[in-house]
Design a protein around this motif. Structure first.
Motif, PDB file in Angstrom:
ATOM      1  N   LEU A  39       0.759  -1.207   0.110  1.00 31.62           N
ATOM      2  CA  LEU A  39       0.190   0.055   0.076  1.00 31.62           C
ATOM      3  C   LEU A  39       0.755   1.403  -0.059  1.00 31.62           C
ATOM      4  CD1 LEU A  39      -2.834   1.448   0.250  1.00 31.62           C
ATOM      5  CD2 LEU A  39      -2.596   1.164   2.727  1.00 31.62           C
ATOM      6  N   ASP A  40       1.626   1.270   0.664  1.00 29.34           N
ATOM      7  CA  ASP A  40       3.081   2.292   0.724  1.00 29.34           C
ATOM      8  C   ASP A  40       3.628   2.672  -0.631  1.00 29.34           C
ATOM      9  OD1 ASP A  40       3.042   3.752   3.085  1.00 29.34           O
ATOM     10  OD2 ASP A  40       5.188   2.743   3.743  1.00 29.34           O
ATOM     11  N   MET A  41       3.755   1.482  -1.440  1.00 31.67           N
ATOM     12  CA  MET A  41       4.235   1.623  -2.587  1.00 31.67           C
ATOM     13  C   MET A  41       3.252   2.143  -3.745  1.00 31.67           C
ATOM     14  SD  MET A  41       7.070   1.166  -4.262  1.00 31.67           S
ATOM     15  CE  MET A  41       7.961   0.882  -5.962  1.00 31.67           C
ATOM     16  N   LEU A  42       2.009   1.596  -3.507  1.00 29.51           N
ATOM     17  CA  LEU A  42       1.010   2.350  -4.421  1.00 29.51           C
ATOM     18  C   LEU A  42       0.726   3.567  -4.180  1.00 29.51           C
ATOM     19  CD1 LEU A  42      -1.616  -0.832  -4.003  1.00 29.51           C
ATOM     20  CD2 LEU A  42      -0.456   0.092  -6.101  1.00 29.51           C
ATOM     21  N   THR A  43       0.827   4.324  -3.087  1.00 25.81           N
ATOM     22  CA  THR A  43       0.809   5.743  -2.745  1.00 25.81           C
ATOM     23  C   THR A  43       1.818   6.410  -3.436  1.00 25.81           C
ATOM     24  OG1 THR A  43       1.710   5.442  -0.535  1.00 25.81           O
ATOM     25  CG2 THR A  43      -0.732   5.458  -0.712  1.00 25.81           C
ATOM     26  N   ALA A  44       2.921   5.737  -3.468  1.00 30.02           N
ATOM     27  CA  ALA A  44       4.142   6.460  -3.906  1.00 30.02           C
ATOM     28  C   ALA A  44       4.030   6.503  -5.348  1.00 30.02           C
ATOM     29  CB  ALA A  44       5.646   5.774  -3.675  1.00 30.02           C
ATOM     30  N   ILE A  45       3.516   5.496  -5.963  1.00 32.45           N
ATOM     31  CA  ILE A  45       3.150   5.405  -7.422  1.00 32.45           C
ATOM     32  C   ILE A  45       2.242   6.418  -7.801  1.00 32.45           C
ATOM     33  CG2 ILE A  45       2.413   4.152  -9.188  1.00 32.45           C
ATOM     34  CD1 ILE A  45       3.548   1.595  -7.961  1.00 32.45           C
ATOM     35  N   ALA A  46       1.285   6.597  -7.042  1.00 29.98           N
ATOM     36  CA  ALA A  46       0.191   7.743  -7.250  1.00 29.98           C
ATOM     37  C   ALA A  46       0.786   9.211  -7.222  1.00 29.98           C
ATOM     38  CB  ALA A  46      -0.978   7.510  -6.055  1.00 29.98           C
ATOM     39  N   VAL A  47       1.661   9.197  -6.151  1.00 30.51           N
ATOM     40  CA  VAL A  47       2.339  10.372  -6.270  1.00 30.51           C
ATOM     41  C   VAL A  47       2.987  10.800  -7.628  1.00 30.51           C
ATOM     42  CG1 VAL A  47       4.202  11.675  -5.344  1.00 30.51           C
ATOM     43  CG2 VAL A  47       2.561  10.890  -3.707  1.00 30.51           C
ATOM     44  N   GLY A  48       3.823   9.785  -8.013  1.00 37.56           N
ATOM     45  CA  GLY A  48       4.564   9.738  -9.353  1.00 37.56           C
ATOM     46  C   GLY A  48       3.340  10.038 -10.511  1.00 37.56           C
ATOM     47  N   PHE A  49       2.277   9.337 -10.578  1.00 34.28           N
ATOM     48  CA  PHE A  49       1.388   9.615 -11.586  1.00 34.28           C
ATOM     49  C   PHE A  49       0.769  11.109 -11.463  1.00 34.28           C
ATOM     50  CE2 PHE A  49       0.390   4.873 -12.273  1.00 34.28           C
ATOM     51  CZ  PHE A  49       0.753   5.019 -13.684  1.00 34.28           C
ATOM     52  N   ALA A  50       0.619  11.585 -10.300  1.00 32.35           N
ATOM     53  CA  ALA A  50       0.223  12.943  -9.882  1.00 32.35           C
ATOM     54  C   ALA A  50       1.364  13.972 -10.637  1.00 32.35           C
ATOM     55  CB  ALA A  50      -0.016  13.372  -8.631  1.00 32.35           C
ATOM     56  N   ALA A  51       2.551  13.727 -10.463  1.00 42.36           N
ATOM     57  CA  ALA A  51       3.659  14.458 -10.889  1.00 42.36           C
ATOM     58  C   ALA A  51       3.769  14.391 -12.429  1.00 42.36           C
ATOM     59  CB  ALA A  51       5.032  13.909 -10.321  1.00 42.36           C
ATOM     60  N   LEU A  52       3.484  13.315 -13.212  1.00 43.40           N
ATOM     61  CA  LEU A  52       3.259  12.901 -14.565  1.00 43.40           C
ATOM     62  C   LEU A  52       2.206  13.769 -15.150  1.00 43.40           C
ATOM     63  CD1 LEU A  52       4.188   9.354 -15.489  1.00 43.40           C
ATOM     64  CD2 LEU A  52       5.518  11.573 -16.002  1.00 43.40           C
ATOM     65  N   THR A  53       1.237  13.766 -14.304  1.00 43.13           N
ATOM     66  CA  THR A  53      -0.048  14.572 -14.742  1.00 43.13           C
ATOM     67  C   THR A  53       0.367  16.050 -14.866  1.00 43.13           C
ATOM     68  OG1 THR A  53      -1.337  12.913 -13.918  1.00 43.13           O
ATOM     69  CG2 THR A  53      -2.588  14.937 -14.416  1.00 43.13           C
ATOM     70  N   THR A  54       0.977  16.386 -13.776  1.00 42.22           N
ATOM     71  CA  THR A  54       1.349  17.864 -13.584  1.00 42.22           C
ATOM     72  C   THR A  54       2.071  18.200 -14.836  1.00 42.22           C
ATOM     73  OG1 THR A  54       1.066  17.773 -11.369  1.00 42.22           O
ATOM     74  CG2 THR A  54       2.578  19.577 -12.334  1.00 42.22           C
ATOM     75  N   LEU A  55       3.032  17.232 -15.181  1.00 43.32           N
ATOM     76  CA  LEU A  55       4.199  17.478 -16.333  1.00 43.32           C
ATOM     77  C   LEU A  55       3.199  17.693 -17.685  1.00 43.32           C
ATOM     78  CD1 LEU A  55       7.219  17.878 -16.870  1.00 43.32           C
ATOM     79  CD2 LEU A  55       7.162  15.107 -17.482  1.00 43.32           C
ATOM     80  N   ALA A  56       2.397  16.886 -17.661  1.00 42.40           N
ATOM     81  CA  ALA A  56       1.743  16.901 -19.075  1.00 42.40           C
ATOM     82  C   ALA A  56       0.481  17.872 -19.211  1.00 42.40           C
ATOM     83  CB  ALA A  56       0.948  15.406 -19.311  1.00 42.40           C
ATOM     84  N   THR A  57      -0.011  18.324 -18.108  1.00 46.23           N
ATOM     85  CA  THR A  57      -1.131  19.340 -18.306  1.00 46.23           C
ATOM     86  C   THR A  57      -0.485  20.734 -17.816  1.00 46.23           C
ATOM     87  OG1 THR A  57      -1.716  19.159 -15.921  1.00 46.23           O
ATOM     88  CG2 THR A  57      -2.907  17.723 -17.768  1.00 46.23           C
ATOM     89  N   GLY A  58       0.477  20.842 -17.319  1.00 50.94           N
ATOM     90  CA  GLY A  58       1.174  22.102 -16.620  1.00 50.94           C
ATOM     91  C   GLY A  58       0.441  22.920 -15.601  1.00 50.94           C
ATOM     92  N   ARG A  59      -0.507  22.147 -15.113  1.00 55.41           N
ATOM     93  CA  ARG A  59      -1.291  22.635 -13.964  1.00 55.41           C
ATOM     94  C   ARG A  59      -0.574  21.957 -12.570  1.00 55.41           C
ATOM     95  NH1 ARG A  59      -7.731  21.613 -15.376  1.00 55.41           N
ATOM     96  NH2 ARG A  59      -7.566  23.082 -17.037  1.00 55.41           N
ATOM     97  N   GLY A  60      -0.250  22.953 -11.868  1.00 60.27           N
ATOM     98  CA  GLY A  60       0.337  22.699 -10.332  1.00 60.27           C
ATOM     99  C   GLY A  60      -0.573  22.263  -9.217  1.00 60.27           C
ATOM    100  N   ALA A  61      -1.924  22.119  -9.612  1.00 66.22           N
ATOM    101  CA  ALA A  61      -2.815  21.596  -8.564  1.00 66.22           C
ATOM    102  C   ALA A  61      -2.660  20.361  -8.359  1.00 66.22           C
ATOM    103  CB  ALA A  61      -4.216  21.771  -9.128  1.00 66.22           C
ATOM    104  N   PHE A  62      -2.025  19.563  -9.405  1.00 67.11           N
ATOM    105  CA  PHE A  62      -1.886  17.990  -9.217  1.00 67.11           C
ATOM    106  C   PHE A  62      -0.709  18.017  -8.116  1.00 67.11           C
ATOM    107  CE2 PHE A  62      -3.943  18.220 -13.397  1.00 67.11           C
ATOM    108  CZ  PHE A  62      -5.116  17.280 -13.069  1.00 67.11           C
ATOM    109  N   LEU A  63       0.104  18.779  -8.203  1.00 69.60           N
ATOM    110  CA  LEU A  63       1.365  18.616  -6.992  1.00 69.60           C
ATOM    111  C   LEU A  63       0.794  18.832  -5.686  1.00 69.60           C
ATOM    112  CD1 LEU A  63       4.320  20.650  -8.709  1.00 69.60           C
ATOM    113  CD2 LEU A  63       4.018  18.177  -8.599  1.00 69.60           C
ATOM    114  N   ASP A  64      -0.367  19.554  -5.370  1.00 71.57           N
ATOM    115  CA  ASP A  64      -0.682  19.747  -4.411  1.00 71.57           C
ATOM    116  C   ASP A  64      -1.559  18.449  -3.898  1.00 71.57           C
ATOM    117  OD1 ASP A  64      -0.099  22.220  -4.181  1.00 71.57           O
ATOM    118  OD2 ASP A  64      -2.252  22.922  -4.835  1.00 71.57           O
ATOM    119  N   ILE A  65      -2.022  17.590  -4.837  1.00 69.54           N
ATOM    120  CA  ILE A  65      -2.662  16.243  -4.526  1.00 69.54           C
ATOM    121  C   ILE A  65      -1.884  15.212  -4.204  1.00 69.54           C
ATOM    122  CG2 ILE A  65      -3.903  14.273  -6.052  1.00 69.54           C
ATOM    123  CD1 ILE A  65      -5.552  16.610  -7.552  1.00 69.54           C
TER     124      ILE A  65
END
Length: 91
Positions: A39-65
């Motif tokens: 579960l720890d690993m899954l949440t770390a991966i979710a953080v990685g996906f949020a960072a990738l979404t920030t990179l793809a969209t350019g919206r900083g709100a995903f970093l808050d998530i």
């Protein structure tokens, strides 16, 4: 130079594979500790996906998530460690 869409796709593939493997460990883990580490690993991966979404969209709100997920994960890990320690003392 590589464009942003290709970069996010290339980075999302290993994250998705890691997500599947951690999900499998969480379902089939032999102990509670194994499942919680997954579960720890899954949440770390979710953080990685949020960072990738920030990179793809350019919206900083995903970093808050990502920050919110990280904080919740930290508190949950600390609580689980206390739970395991109390369980070990009772035995």
């Amino acid at each position: 130079m590589i464009d942003m869409a290709t970069l996010t796709t290339v980075l999302a593939v290993p994250l998705a594979l890691a997500f599947l493997l951690a999900g499998w460990r969480m379902v089939s883990g032999p102990s509670f500790a194994d499942r919680f580490v997954a579960l720890d690993m899954l949440t770390a991966i979710a953080v990685g996906f949020a960072a990738l979404t920030t990179l793809a969209t350019g919206r900083g709100a995903f970093l808050d998530i990502a920050l919110g997920i990280s904080l919740i994960n930290f508190v949950a890990t600390a609580a689980f460690a206390v739970f395991l320690e109390r369980k070990r003392r009772r035995q």
